[in-house]
Scaffold this active site. Structure first.
Site, PDB file in Angstrom:
ATOM      1  N   LYS A  32       0.828  -1.211   0.000  1.00 25.42           N
ATOM      2  CA  LYS A  32       0.000   0.000   0.000  1.00 25.42           C
ATOM      3  C   LYS A  32       0.865   1.265   0.000  1.00 25.42           C
ATOM      4  CE  LYS A  32      -1.957  -1.195   3.931  1.00 25.42           C
ATOM      5  NZ  LYS A  32      -1.239  -2.473   4.171  1.00 25.42           N
ATOM      6  N   ARG A 107      -9.680   0.733   8.379  1.00 25.69           N
ATOM      7  CA  ARG A 107      -9.118  -0.547   8.767  1.00 25.69           C
ATOM      8  C   ARG A 107     -10.090  -1.377   9.591  1.00 25.69           C
ATOM      9  NH1 ARG A 107      -3.441   0.300   8.583  1.00 25.69           N
ATOM     10  NH2 ARG A 107      -2.257  -1.425   9.398  1.00 25.69           N
ATOM     11  N   ARG A 147      11.852  -4.955   5.130  1.00 26.11           N
ATOM     12  CA  ARG A 147      11.557  -3.536   4.847  1.00 26.11           C
ATOM     13  C   ARG A 147      12.490  -2.611   5.631  1.00 26.11           C
ATOM     14  NH1 ARG A 147       5.620  -1.652   5.380  1.00 26.11           N
ATOM     15  NH2 ARG A 147       5.827  -2.748   7.349  1.00 26.11           N
ATOM     16  N   ARG A 180      11.211  -0.629  11.103  1.00 28.77           N
ATOM     17  CA  ARG A 180      10.093  -0.321  11.996  1.00 28.77           C
ATOM     18  C   ARG A 180      10.050  -1.303  13.169  1.00 28.77           C
ATOM     19  NH1 ARG A 180       4.890   0.444   8.177  1.00 28.77           N
ATOM     20  NH2 ARG A 180       4.001  -0.878   9.810  1.00 28.77           N
ATOM     21  N   ARG A 191      -0.324  -8.844  13.568  1.00 25.11           N
ATOM     22  CA  ARG A 191      -0.937  -7.896  12.614  1.00 25.11           C
ATOM     23  C   ARG A 191      -1.799  -8.645  11.605  1.00 25.11           C
ATOM     24  NH1 ARG A 191       4.413  -4.959  10.836  1.00 25.11           N
ATOM     25  NH2 ARG A 191       3.160  -3.941   9.242  1.00 25.11           N
TER      26      ARG A 191
HETATM   27  P1  AP5 Z   1       4.850  -1.503   1.827  1.00 25.70           P
HETATM   28  O1  AP5 Z   1       4.495  -0.724   0.620  1.00 25.70           O
HETATM   29  O2  AP5 Z   1       5.564  -0.802   2.933  1.00 25.70           O
HETATM   30  O3  AP5 Z   1       3.562  -2.290   2.370  1.00 25.70           O
HETATM   31  P2  AP5 Z   1       2.297  -1.777   3.155  1.00 25.70           P
HETATM   32  O4  AP5 Z   1       1.120  -2.473   2.603  1.00 25.70           O
HETATM   33  O5  AP5 Z   1       2.257  -0.281   3.197  1.00 25.70           O
HETATM   34  O6  AP5 Z   1       2.647  -2.394   4.574  1.00 25.70           O
HETATM   35  P3  AP5 Z   1       2.536  -1.820   6.043  1.00 25.70           P
HETATM   36  O7  AP5 Z   1       3.228  -2.812   6.927  1.00 25.70           O
HETATM   37  O8  AP5 Z   1       3.017  -0.387   6.140  1.00 25.70           O
HETATM   38  O9  AP5 Z   1       1.058  -1.854   6.297  1.00 25.70           O
HETATM   39  P4  AP5 Z   1       0.405  -1.889   7.617  1.00 25.70           P
HETATM   40  O10 AP5 Z   1      -0.977  -1.637   7.179  1.00 25.70           O
HETATM   41  O11 AP5 Z   1       0.586  -3.092   8.441  1.00 25.70           O
HETATM   42  O12 AP5 Z   1       1.152  -0.732   8.482  1.00 25.70           O
HETATM   43  P5  AP5 Z   1       0.752   0.765   8.834  1.00 25.70           P
HETATM   44  O13 AP5 Z   1       1.960   1.576   8.869  1.00 25.70           O
HETATM   45  O14 AP5 Z   1      -0.425   1.207   8.008  1.00 25.70           O
HETATM   46  O15 AP5 Z   1       5.717  -2.755   1.335  1.00 25.70           O
HETATM   47  C1  AP5 Z   1       6.221  -3.704   2.265  1.00 25.70           C
HETATM   48  C2  AP5 Z   1       7.602  -4.170   1.787  1.00 25.70           C
HETATM   49  O16 AP5 Z   1       7.429  -4.897   0.555  1.00 25.70           O
HETATM   50  C3  AP5 Z   1       8.575  -3.033   1.491  1.00 25.70           C
HETATM   51  O17 AP5 Z   1       9.848  -3.423   1.897  1.00 25.70           O
HETATM   52  C4  AP5 Z   1       8.516  -2.867  -0.046  1.00 25.70           C
HETATM   53  O18 AP5 Z   1       9.734  -2.405  -0.580  1.00 25.70           O
HETATM   54  C5  AP5 Z   1       8.182  -4.291  -0.501  1.00 25.70           C
HETATM   55  N1  AP5 Z   1       7.352  -4.322  -1.703  1.00 25.70           N
HETATM   56  C6  AP5 Z   1       6.254  -3.542  -1.963  1.00 25.70           C
HETATM   57  N2  AP5 Z   1       5.715  -3.878  -3.156  1.00 25.70           N
HETATM   58  C7  AP5 Z   1       6.482  -4.891  -3.639  1.00 25.70           C
HETATM   59  C8  AP5 Z   1       6.414  -5.690  -4.832  1.00 25.70           C
HETATM   60  N3  AP5 Z   1       5.456  -5.489  -5.764  1.00 25.70           N
HETATM   61  N4  AP5 Z   1       7.353  -6.639  -5.002  1.00 25.70           N
HETATM   62  C9  AP5 Z   1       8.320  -6.855  -4.069  1.00 25.70           C
HETATM   63  N5  AP5 Z   1       8.425  -6.136  -2.931  1.00 25.70           N
HETATM   64  C10 AP5 Z   1       7.514  -5.169  -2.716  1.00 25.70           C
HETATM   65  O19 AP5 Z   1       0.175   0.577  10.307  1.00 25.70           O
HETATM   66  C11 AP5 Z   1       1.029   0.291  11.391  1.00 25.70           C
HETATM   67  C12 AP5 Z   1       0.214   0.249  12.679  1.00 25.70           C
HETATM   68  O20 AP5 Z   1      -0.391   1.538  12.930  1.00 25.70           O
HETATM   69  C13 AP5 Z   1      -0.956  -0.743  12.690  1.00 25.70           C
HETATM   70  O21 AP5 Z   1      -0.538  -2.059  13.008  1.00 25.70           O
HETATM   71  C14 AP5 Z   1      -1.846  -0.109  13.772  1.00 25.70           C
HETATM   72  O22 AP5 Z   1      -1.344  -0.369  15.065  1.00 25.70           O
HETATM   73  C15 AP5 Z   1      -1.692   1.377  13.491  1.00 25.70           C
HETATM   74  N6  AP5 Z   1      -2.690   1.859  12.516  1.00 25.70           N
HETATM   75  C16 AP5 Z   1      -2.448   2.337  11.259  1.00 25.70           C
HETATM   76  N7  AP5 Z   1      -3.586   2.682  10.646  1.00 25.70           N
HETATM   77  C17 AP5 Z   1      -4.584   2.422  11.524  1.00 25.70           C
HETATM   78  C18 AP5 Z   1      -5.993   2.551  11.459  1.00 25.70           C
HETATM   79  N8  AP5 Z   1      -6.618   2.993  10.345  1.00 25.70           N
HETATM   80  N9  AP5 Z   1      -6.724   2.186  12.547  1.00 25.70           N
HETATM   81  C19 AP5 Z   1      -6.116   1.743  13.669  1.00 25.70           C
HETATM   82  N10 AP5 Z   1      -4.793   1.579  13.795  1.00 25.70           N
HETATM   83  C20 AP5 Z   1      -4.019   1.922  12.733  1.00 25.70           C
END
Ligand code: AP5
Length: 245
Positions: A32, A107, A147, A180, A191
Protein backbone atom coordinates in the site's frame (compact mmCIF):
# COMPACT_ATOMS: atom_id res chain seq x y z
CA UNK A 1 10.89 13.62 -28.89
CA UNK A 2 12.46 16.33 -26.72
CA UNK A 3 11.86 16.20 -22.96
CA UNK A 4 9.52 19.20 -22.84
CA UNK A 5 7.38 17.79 -25.62
CA UNK A 6 7.33 14.37 -23.90
CA UNK A 7 6.21 16.02 -20.63
CA UNK A 8 3.58 18.08 -22.45
CA UNK A 9 2.24 14.99 -24.23
CA UNK A 10 2.12 12.99 -20.96
CA UNK A 11 0.35 15.84 -19.15
CA UNK A 12 -2.12 16.14 -22.04
CA UNK A 13 -2.78 12.38 -21.96
CA UNK A 14 -3.48 12.58 -18.20
CA UNK A 15 -5.55 15.78 -18.39
CA UNK A 16 -9.07 14.31 -18.44
CA UNK A 17 -8.30 11.89 -15.66
CA UNK A 18 -8.71 13.01 -12.04
CA UNK A 19 -8.22 10.14 -9.59
CA UNK A 20 -9.90 11.97 -6.67
CA UNK A 21 -9.95 10.30 -3.25
CA UNK A 22 -8.48 6.80 -3.31
CA UNK A 23 -8.47 4.20 -0.53
CA UNK A 24 -5.70 1.59 -0.64
CA UNK A 25 -6.60 -1.60 1.23
CA UNK A 26 -4.55 -4.73 1.85
CA UNK A 27 -2.70 -6.85 4.38
CA UNK A 28 0.47 -5.66 6.18
CA UNK A 29 3.23 -5.58 3.57
CA UNK A 30 0.89 -5.89 0.58
CA UNK A 31 2.45 -2.77 -0.95
CA UNK A 32 0.00 0.00 0.00
CA UNK A 33 2.70 2.49 1.00
CA UNK A 34 4.84 1.70 -2.05
CA UNK A 35 1.92 2.19 -4.43
CA UNK A 36 0.65 5.27 -2.58
CA UNK A 37 4.03 6.90 -3.20
CA UNK A 38 3.82 6.06 -6.92
CA UNK A 39 0.33 7.61 -7.13
CA UNK A 40 1.43 10.62 -5.11
CA UNK A 41 4.19 11.48 -7.51
CA UNK A 42 2.15 10.69 -10.62
CA UNK A 43 -0.91 12.77 -9.72
CA UNK A 44 0.58 15.27 -7.22
CA UNK A 45 -1.97 14.34 -4.57
CA UNK A 46 -0.91 13.53 -1.00
CA UNK A 47 -0.41 10.09 0.48
CA UNK A 48 -2.16 10.00 3.85
CA UNK A 49 -0.81 7.02 5.74
CA UNK A 50 -2.48 6.59 9.11
CA UNK A 51 0.50 4.45 10.17
CA UNK A 52 2.91 7.30 9.31
CA UNK A 53 0.70 9.88 11.04
CA UNK A 54 0.57 7.74 14.18
CA UNK A 55 4.35 7.18 14.09
CA UNK A 56 4.75 10.98 13.85
CA UNK A 57 2.55 11.36 16.95
CA UNK A 58 4.74 8.82 18.75
CA UNK A 59 7.90 10.72 17.85
CA UNK A 60 6.30 13.98 19.05
CA UNK A 61 5.14 12.34 22.33
CA UNK A 62 1.59 13.65 21.90
CA UNK A 63 -1.27 12.20 23.94
CA UNK A 64 -2.39 10.20 20.87
CA UNK A 65 1.20 9.07 20.30
CA UNK A 66 1.45 7.72 23.85
CA UNK A 67 -1.81 5.77 23.47
CA UNK A 68 -0.72 4.44 20.06
CA UNK A 69 2.78 3.45 21.15
CA UNK A 70 2.05 0.19 23.01
CA UNK A 71 -0.74 -0.84 20.65
CA UNK A 72 1.32 -0.42 17.48
CA UNK A 73 4.35 -2.33 18.71
CA UNK A 74 2.05 -5.23 19.65
CA UNK A 75 0.38 -5.12 16.22
CA UNK A 76 -2.99 -4.01 17.59
CA UNK A 77 -5.19 -1.27 16.20
CA UNK A 78 -5.50 2.21 17.69
CA UNK A 79 -9.12 2.95 18.78
CA UNK A 80 -11.43 4.00 15.94
CA UNK A 81 -12.55 7.34 17.41
CA UNK A 82 -8.95 8.54 17.84
CA UNK A 83 -7.91 7.51 14.32
CA UNK A 84 -11.10 8.98 12.78
CA UNK A 85 -10.46 12.29 14.51
CA UNK A 86 -6.86 12.33 13.25
CA UNK A 87 -8.04 11.61 9.68
CA UNK A 88 -10.78 14.28 9.88
CA UNK A 89 -8.18 16.93 10.70
CA UNK A 90 -5.85 15.79 7.90
CA UNK A 91 -8.64 15.69 5.27
CA UNK A 92 -9.36 19.38 5.86
CA UNK A 93 -5.85 20.46 4.94
CA UNK A 94 -5.87 22.30 1.62
CA UNK A 95 -3.51 19.95 -0.21
CA UNK A 96 -6.25 17.28 -0.18
CA UNK A 97 -8.59 19.32 -2.41
CA UNK A 98 -7.39 17.80 -5.72
CA UNK A 99 -7.64 14.29 -4.21
CA UNK A 100 -5.67 12.09 -1.84
CA UNK A 101 -4.58 8.52 -1.21
CA UNK A 102 -5.63 7.05 2.12
CA UNK A 103 -3.12 4.31 2.93
CA UNK A 104 -4.11 2.03 5.81
CA UNK A 105 -7.51 3.61 6.45
CA UNK A 106 -10.25 2.47 6.87
CA UNK A 107 -9.12 -0.55 8.77
CA UNK A 108 -12.33 -1.54 10.51
CA UNK A 109 -15.96 -1.57 9.42
CA UNK A 110 -16.63 1.21 11.93
CA UNK A 111 -13.95 3.38 10.28
CA UNK A 112 -15.42 2.68 6.82
CA UNK A 113 -18.92 3.63 7.99
CA UNK A 114 -17.54 6.77 9.64
CA UNK A 115 -15.79 7.76 6.38
CA UNK A 116 -18.98 7.14 4.36
CA UNK A 117 -20.81 9.64 6.55
CA UNK A 118 -17.96 12.13 6.86
CA UNK A 119 -18.78 15.54 5.51
CA UNK A 120 -15.90 17.92 6.14
CA UNK A 121 -16.57 21.57 7.02
CA UNK A 122 -14.11 22.47 4.29
CA UNK A 123 -16.39 21.16 1.50
CA UNK A 124 -17.95 17.92 0.23
CA UNK A 125 -15.83 14.93 -0.78
CA UNK A 126 -16.33 13.25 -4.16
CA UNK A 127 -17.09 9.52 -3.98
CA UNK A 128 -14.10 7.58 -2.73
CA UNK A 129 -12.90 4.57 -4.73
CA UNK A 130 -11.21 1.60 -3.03
CA UNK A 131 -8.41 -0.58 -4.39
CA UNK A 132 -7.46 -3.80 -2.62
CA UNK A 133 -3.89 -5.03 -3.17
CA UNK A 134 -4.28 -8.78 -2.83
CA UNK A 135 -1.39 -11.10 -1.99
CA UNK A 136 -0.90 -14.56 -0.58
CA UNK A 137 0.05 -14.43 3.10
CA UNK A 138 3.11 -16.66 2.56
CA UNK A 139 4.76 -13.88 0.47
CA UNK A 140 4.44 -11.27 3.17
CA UNK A 141 6.92 -12.20 5.87
CA UNK A 142 10.03 -11.38 3.81
CA UNK A 143 8.46 -8.13 2.67
CA UNK A 144 7.89 -7.15 6.31
CA UNK A 145 11.18 -8.31 7.83
CA UNK A 146 13.18 -6.99 4.85
CA UNK A 147 11.56 -3.54 4.85
CA UNK A 148 13.70 -0.50 5.60
CA UNK A 149 12.37 3.07 5.53
CA UNK A 150 13.94 6.49 5.26
CA UNK A 151 12.94 8.41 8.41
CA UNK A 152 13.41 11.68 6.57
CA UNK A 153 11.42 11.25 3.32
CA UNK A 154 9.54 7.97 4.16
CA UNK A 155 10.81 6.26 0.98
CA UNK A 156 10.33 2.51 1.33
CA UNK A 157 13.01 -0.11 0.51
CA UNK A 158 13.41 -3.83 0.93
CA UNK A 159 16.77 -5.49 1.52
CA UNK A 160 15.62 -8.55 -0.50
CA UNK A 161 13.48 -7.07 -3.29
CA UNK A 162 14.28 -3.37 -3.60
CA UNK A 163 17.56 -2.51 -1.84
CA UNK A 164 19.08 0.97 -1.76
CA UNK A 165 22.30 1.46 -3.73
CA UNK A 166 24.15 1.69 -0.42
CA UNK A 167 23.07 -0.88 2.14
CA UNK A 168 22.01 1.56 4.81
CA UNK A 169 21.40 4.95 3.21
CA UNK A 170 18.42 6.47 1.37
CA UNK A 171 19.18 6.91 -2.34
CA UNK A 172 17.41 10.30 -2.32
CA UNK A 173 18.77 12.09 0.74
CA UNK A 174 21.48 9.79 2.17
CA UNK A 175 19.67 9.47 5.53
CA UNK A 176 20.36 6.25 7.46
CA UNK A 177 17.50 3.80 6.88
CA UNK A 178 15.57 2.38 9.82
CA UNK A 179 13.57 -0.77 10.50
CA UNK A 180 10.09 -0.32 12.00
CA UNK A 181 9.60 -1.61 15.55
CA UNK A 182 6.58 -3.67 14.45
CA UNK A 183 8.42 -5.34 11.53
CA UNK A 184 9.32 -8.43 13.58
CA UNK A 185 8.03 -11.91 12.82
CA UNK A 186 6.10 -12.00 16.10
CA UNK A 187 4.36 -8.64 15.52
CA UNK A 188 3.68 -9.62 11.89
CA UNK A 189 1.66 -12.69 12.96
CA UNK A 190 -0.40 -10.54 15.35
CA UNK A 191 -0.94 -7.90 12.61
CA UNK A 192 -2.13 -10.61 10.21
CA UNK A 193 -4.58 -11.92 12.78
CA UNK A 194 -5.91 -8.39 13.35
CA UNK A 195 -6.13 -7.92 9.57
CA UNK A 196 -8.17 -11.11 9.13
CA UNK A 197 -10.48 -10.36 12.06
CA UNK A 198 -11.00 -6.61 11.78
CA UNK A 199 -9.95 -5.32 8.36
CA UNK A 200 -11.11 -8.02 5.93
CA UNK A 201 -14.80 -7.19 6.61
CA UNK A 202 -14.09 -3.79 5.02
CA UNK A 203 -13.59 -5.48 1.62
CA UNK A 204 -17.22 -6.67 1.10
CA UNK A 205 -18.37 -3.29 2.39
CA UNK A 206 -16.72 -1.55 -0.59
CA UNK A 207 -17.47 -4.41 -3.00
CA UNK A 208 -21.16 -3.85 -2.35
CA UNK A 209 -20.89 -0.20 -3.47
CA UNK A 210 -19.24 -1.08 -6.81
CA UNK A 211 -16.56 1.54 -6.09
CA UNK A 212 -14.00 -1.22 -5.65
CA UNK A 213 -11.37 -3.19 -7.56
CA UNK A 214 -9.03 -5.94 -6.39
CA UNK A 215 -5.50 -6.05 -7.84
CA UNK A 216 -2.96 -8.88 -7.77
CA UNK A 217 -0.06 -7.64 -5.61
CA UNK A 218 2.40 -10.49 -6.19
CA UNK A 219 4.05 -8.88 -9.21
CA UNK A 220 6.81 -6.31 -9.78
CA UNK A 221 6.06 -2.85 -8.39
CA UNK A 222 5.64 -1.36 -11.89
CA UNK A 223 3.15 -4.06 -12.92
CA UNK A 224 1.08 -3.49 -9.78
CA UNK A 225 1.15 0.28 -10.44
CA UNK A 226 -0.07 -0.25 -14.02
CA UNK A 227 -2.94 -2.45 -12.83
CA UNK A 228 -3.96 0.13 -10.22
CA UNK A 229 -3.89 2.89 -12.81
CA UNK A 230 -6.09 0.89 -15.18
CA UNK A 231 -8.53 0.16 -12.34
CA UNK A 232 -8.66 3.84 -11.35
CA UNK A 233 -9.39 4.87 -14.93
CA UNK A 234 -12.30 2.43 -15.11
CA UNK A 235 -13.65 3.42 -11.70
CA UNK A 236 -13.54 7.13 -12.50
CA UNK A 237 -15.47 6.57 -15.71
CA UNK A 238 -18.22 5.00 -13.61
CA UNK A 239 -17.84 7.32 -10.60
CA UNK A 240 -16.46 10.64 -11.85
CA UNK A 241 -14.90 13.08 -9.47
CA UNK A 242 -17.21 15.74 -10.88
CA UNK A 243 -17.05 19.36 -9.83
CA UNK A 244 -16.76 18.68 -6.10
CA UNK A 245 -12.99 19.06 -5.90
P1 AP5 B 1 4.85 -1.50 1.83
O1 AP5 B 1 4.50 -0.72 0.62
O2 AP5 B 1 5.56 -0.80 2.93
O3 AP5 B 1 3.56 -2.29 2.37
P2 AP5 B 1 2.30 -1.78 3.16
O4 AP5 B 1 1.12 -2.47 2.60
O5 AP5 B 1 2.26 -0.28 3.20
O6 AP5 B 1 2.65 -2.39 4.57
P3 AP5 B 1 2.54 -1.82 6.04
O7 AP5 B 1 3.23 -2.81 6.93
O8 AP5 B 1 3.02 -0.39 6.14
O9 AP5 B 1 1.06 -1.85 6.30
P4 AP5 B 1 0.40 -1.89 7.62
O10 AP5 B 1 -0.98 -1.64 7.18
O11 AP5 B 1 0.59 -3.09 8.44
O12 AP5 B 1 1.15 -0.73 8.48
P5 AP5 B 1 0.75 0.77 8.83
O13 AP5 B 1 1.96 1.58 8.87
O14 AP5 B 1 -0.43 1.21 8.01
O15 AP5 B 1 5.72 -2.75 1.34
C1 AP5 B 1 6.22 -3.70 2.26
C2 AP5 B 1 7.60 -4.17 1.79
O16 AP5 B 1 7.43 -4.90 0.56
C3 AP5 B 1 8.58 -3.03 1.49
O17 AP5 B 1 9.85 -3.42 1.90
C4 AP5 B 1 8.52 -2.87 -0.05
O18 AP5 B 1 9.73 -2.41 -0.58
C5 AP5 B 1 8.18 -4.29 -0.50
N1 AP5 B 1 7.35 -4.32 -1.70
C6 AP5 B 1 6.25 -3.54 -1.96
N2 AP5 B 1 5.72 -3.88 -3.16
C7 AP5 B 1 6.48 -4.89 -3.64
C8 AP5 B 1 6.41 -5.69 -4.83
N3 AP5 B 1 5.46 -5.49 -5.76
N4 AP5 B 1 7.35 -6.64 -5.00
C9 AP5 B 1 8.32 -6.86 -4.07
N5 AP5 B 1 8.43 -6.14 -2.93
C10 AP5 B 1 7.51 -5.17 -2.72
O19 AP5 B 1 0.18 0.58 10.31
C11 AP5 B 1 1.03 0.29 11.39
C12 AP5 B 1 0.21 0.25 12.68
O20 AP5 B 1 -0.39 1.54 12.93
C13 AP5 B 1 -0.96 -0.74 12.69
O21 AP5 B 1 -0.54 -2.06 13.01
C14 AP5 B 1 -1.85 -0.11 13.77
O22 AP5 B 1 -1.34 -0.37 15.07
C15 AP5 B 1 -1.69 1.38 13.49
N6 AP5 B 1 -2.69 1.86 12.52
C16 AP5 B 1 -2.45 2.34 11.26
N7 AP5 B 1 -3.59 2.68 10.65
C17 AP5 B 1 -4.58 2.42 11.52
C18 AP5 B 1 -5.99 2.55 11.46
N8 AP5 B 1 -6.62 2.99 10.34
N9 AP5 B 1 -6.72 2.19 12.55
C19 AP5 B 1 -6.12 1.74 13.67
N10 AP5 B 1 -4.79 1.58 13.80
C20 AP5 B 1 -4.02 1.92 12.73
Amino acid sequence: MNTNLAKHTAAHAEAPFLPGPILLLGAPGAGKGTQAQVLESRFAIPQISTGDLLRQHRRNHTHLGMIADGLMSKGQLVPDDLVNQMVAVRLCEPDTRPGFILDGFPRTLAQAEWLDGFSPDCGPLPPTVAIEIRIDETQLLRRITGRRTCPSCNRIYNIYFNPPANDELCDDDRTKLVQRADDTEQAFHKRMQVYRDQTMPVIPHYQSTGRFRSIEGDAPVEAVSAAILAALRQLRQEFPVGGAL
